[in-house]
Design a protein around this motif. Structure first.
Motif, short mmCIF file in Angstrom:
data_model
loop_
_atom_site.label_atom_id
_atom_site.label_comp_id
_atom_site.label_asym_id
_atom_site.label_seq_id
_atom_site.Cartn_x
_atom_site.Cartn_y
_atom_site.Cartn_z
N GLN A 216 45.95 13.81 127.16
CA GLN A 216 46.91 14.65 127.87
C GLN A 216 47.61 15.63 126.93
O GLN A 216 47.82 16.79 127.28
CB GLN A 216 47.95 13.77 128.56
CG GLN A 216 47.37 12.76 129.53
CD GLN A 216 46.80 13.41 130.77
OE1 GLN A 216 47.34 14.38 131.29
NE2 GLN A 216 45.68 12.88 131.25
N GLN A 217 47.99 15.15 125.73
CA GLN A 217 48.65 16.00 124.75
C GLN A 217 48.61 15.31 123.40
O GLN A 217 48.70 14.08 123.31
CB GLN A 217 50.10 16.28 125.16
CG GLN A 217 50.78 17.36 124.32
CD GLN A 217 52.14 17.78 124.89
OE1 GLN A 217 52.56 17.30 125.95
NE2 GLN A 217 52.84 18.67 124.21
N ALA A 219 50.52 15.77 119.83
CA ALA A 219 51.60 16.51 119.20
C ALA A 219 52.57 15.55 118.54
O ALA A 219 52.44 14.33 118.64
CB ALA A 219 52.33 17.36 120.25
N GLU A 223 57.84 17.30 119.82
CA GLU A 223 57.20 18.24 120.72
C GLU A 223 56.88 17.61 122.07
O GLU A 223 57.00 18.25 123.12
CB GLU A 223 55.93 18.81 120.09
CG GLU A 223 55.28 19.92 120.90
CD GLU A 223 54.07 20.52 120.21
OE1 GLU A 223 53.32 21.26 120.87
OE2 GLU A 223 53.88 20.24 119.00
N LEU A 224 56.45 16.35 122.06
CA LEU A 224 56.14 15.67 123.32
C LEU A 224 57.38 15.59 124.21
O LEU A 224 57.28 15.70 125.44
CB LEU A 224 55.61 14.26 123.05
CG LEU A 224 54.23 14.16 122.39
CD1 LEU A 224 53.92 12.71 122.07
CD2 LEU A 224 53.15 14.75 123.26
N GLN A 227 58.54 19.68 124.69
CA GLN A 227 57.54 20.59 125.28
C GLN A 227 56.38 19.81 125.88
O GLN A 227 55.23 19.98 125.45
CB GLN A 227 57.04 21.57 124.21
CG GLN A 227 58.11 22.50 123.68
CD GLN A 227 57.57 23.42 122.61
OE1 GLN A 227 57.16 22.99 121.53
NE2 GLN A 227 57.55 24.71 122.92
N PRO A 228 56.64 18.95 126.86
CA PRO A 228 55.54 18.19 127.47
C PRO A 228 54.55 19.13 128.14
O PRO A 228 54.94 20.10 128.80
CB PRO A 228 56.27 17.30 128.50
CG PRO A 228 57.53 18.04 128.82
CD PRO A 228 57.94 18.71 127.54
N ALA A 229 53.27 18.83 127.98
CA ALA A 229 52.24 19.71 128.54
C ALA A 229 52.16 19.62 130.05
O ALA A 229 51.79 20.59 130.71
CB ALA A 229 50.88 19.37 127.92
N ASN A 230 52.49 18.46 130.60
CA ASN A 230 52.32 18.27 132.04
C ASN A 230 53.26 17.17 132.55
O ASN A 230 54.01 16.56 131.78
CB ASN A 230 50.86 17.94 132.37
CG ASN A 230 50.34 16.76 131.57
OD1 ASN A 230 51.02 15.76 131.38
ND2 ASN A 230 49.11 16.88 131.07
N VAL A 233 52.89 13.54 130.85
CA VAL A 233 53.54 13.39 129.54
C VAL A 233 55.06 13.38 129.71
O VAL A 233 55.77 12.58 129.09
CB VAL A 233 53.11 14.51 128.58
CG1 VAL A 233 53.87 14.42 127.26
CG2 VAL A 233 51.61 14.45 128.33
N THR A 361 51.00 21.17 135.53
CA THR A 361 51.18 21.83 134.24
C THR A 361 52.61 22.34 134.09
O THR A 361 53.19 22.87 135.04
CB THR A 361 50.21 23.01 134.10
OG1 THR A 361 48.88 22.53 134.22
CG2 THR A 361 50.37 23.70 132.75
N HIS A 365 59.55 25.30 129.73
CA HIS A 365 60.20 24.21 129.01
C HIS A 365 61.70 24.45 128.94
O HIS A 365 62.17 25.59 128.98
CB HIS A 365 59.64 24.10 127.59
CG HIS A 365 58.19 23.70 127.55
ND1 HIS A 365 57.75 22.49 128.00
CD2 HIS A 365 57.09 24.35 127.08
CE1 HIS A 365 56.44 22.40 127.84
NE2 HIS A 365 56.01 23.52 127.29
#
Length: 369
Positions: A216-217, A219, A223-224, A227-230, A233, A361, A365
């Motif tokens: 899923q990501q 990082a 950052e998780l 700035q979670p990718a989706n 996360v 998505t 952020h």
């Protein structure tokens, strides 16, 4: 460096549907980097680790370590050391002999083997049981023997499968720091599997979050969180998890208005959004927003909530409040004088919200202060 390219793993059993455990996994791990594979049970993290070690075959894809392809090599030729979740100790051998087993085949002097074994035994606090046999020691001690057996070796890569899952919290906290220092001081490249976010954050330089066999990501822990990718996360990382709320979208002067059940409204300026986020908000009637519990102010603000629960955990309060039929959880470092059923105020800043599109998505952020 370790490189995984388009790794797939499918398990097939006669009379049963195939299980696609890992799906098109791409990952690079730098020399000396410590990486955590984090996810819920059955997400594919242990299958990934075992494919790297050579104990599971790769259905498709390539694995390269230090520039050489290894997916076709037997485990003994990969220069990989592994600590197994199930320990896999040799019952006829003492703890000392189990730890030293791999070293004896490398033509290392007996005195050097003894020095290494005793040093790693001190590290994981098992020096008092070196002459014992596996059947005579506890599960937590067996786990530390397995860990010591991996760390004592000279390898290009160290794989640790739930390396401290059976240990009591105090010892686990101590060993995390020692193992982190050992790996860093010697520049050892390591990947470990865990379902414990605290362990992943404490040990790893980067964390690979997996779910349903998909990466899923990948990082840093910071950052998780920021700035979670989706959506997955965002909801998986953090304790307590991020608050996720469905909101209606409408245009406003210079931006957009996000409204939750006519109770909470966020005004988002258009100039803080990139082109993709603006287009998404223009074309959709609703989006999900997320806000971390630590970002909600308690006792001040424009949002009135009815307290559902209020827990003091020794260094912080977790306050759950109902607003418009939705539950919001806030975390604050001070005690809160509120009982279930009381009405209090929450403060939610639009700058602290994440916005997620229909496919999950993250399209915007929160601003990092």
């Amino acid at each position: 460096m370790l490189e995984l390219r388009h790794i797939d793993k499918t398990y097939r059993s006669r009379g049963k549907p195939p299980v696609h455990a890992v799906r098109s996994l791409d990952m690079e791990v730098g020399k000396g980097e410590i990486v955590a594979l984090l996810g819920s049970s059955g997400c594919g993290k242990t299958s990934t680790l075992r494919m790297i070690a050579g104990f599971e075959s790769v259905t498709s894809g390539t694995i390269a370590l230090q520039g050489r392809r290894i997916e076709h090599l037997p485990p003994a030729r990969r220069k990989v050391a592994m600590a197994f979740e199930g320990y896999s100790l040799y019952p006829p051998l003492t703890v000392r002999e189990n730890i030293a087993f791999a070293l004896k085949s490398q033509q290392i002097a007996r005195s050097e083997i003894s020095r290494r074994v005793e040093a790693v035994a001190r590290l994981v606090e098992i020096e008092g049981i070196l002459e014992s046999f596996p059947r005579a020691i506890s599960g937590g001690q067996q786990q530390r023997v397995s860990l010591a057996r991996a760390l004592v070796r000279d390898a290009d890569l160290y794989l640790l499968d739930e390396p401290m899952g059976q240990l009591e919290p105090q010892l686990r906290a101590v060993l995390r720091g020692r193992i982190k220092n050992l790996l860093a001081e010697r520049g050892m490249t390591a990947i470990f599997v865990t379902h414990d976010q605290t362990e992943a954050s404490a040990l790893a330089d980067r964390i690979a979050v997996m779910e349903d066999g998909v990466l899923q990501q990948f990082a840093s822990e910071r950052e998780l969180k920021n700035q979670p990718a989706n959506l997955f996360v965002a909801s998986f990382i953090g304790e307590p998890p991020m608050n996720l709320l469905e909101t209606d979208v409408s245009r406003s002067d210079g931006g957009f208005r996000l409204l939750m059940n006519r109770e909470v409204a966020f005004e988002i300026r258009g100039d803080v959004l990139d082109r993709v986020a603006q287009k998404t908000l223009e074309d959709t009637a609703s989006v999900r927003i997320g806000i971390r519990p630590q970002k909600i102010a308690v006792g001040t603000g424009d949002v009135r909530v009815r307290v559902f629960s209020n827990q003091w955990l020794g260094d912080q309060s977790h306050v759950a409040g109902e607003c418009g039929g939705k539950l919001l959880i806030a975390v604050t470092p001070s005690r809160v004088a509120a009982r279930p059923g009381d009405n209090i105020q929450f403060g939610l800043d639009p700058r602290d919200i994440h916005i997620f599109g229909a496919d999950g998505t993250c399209i915007r952020h929160a601003e990092v202060s």
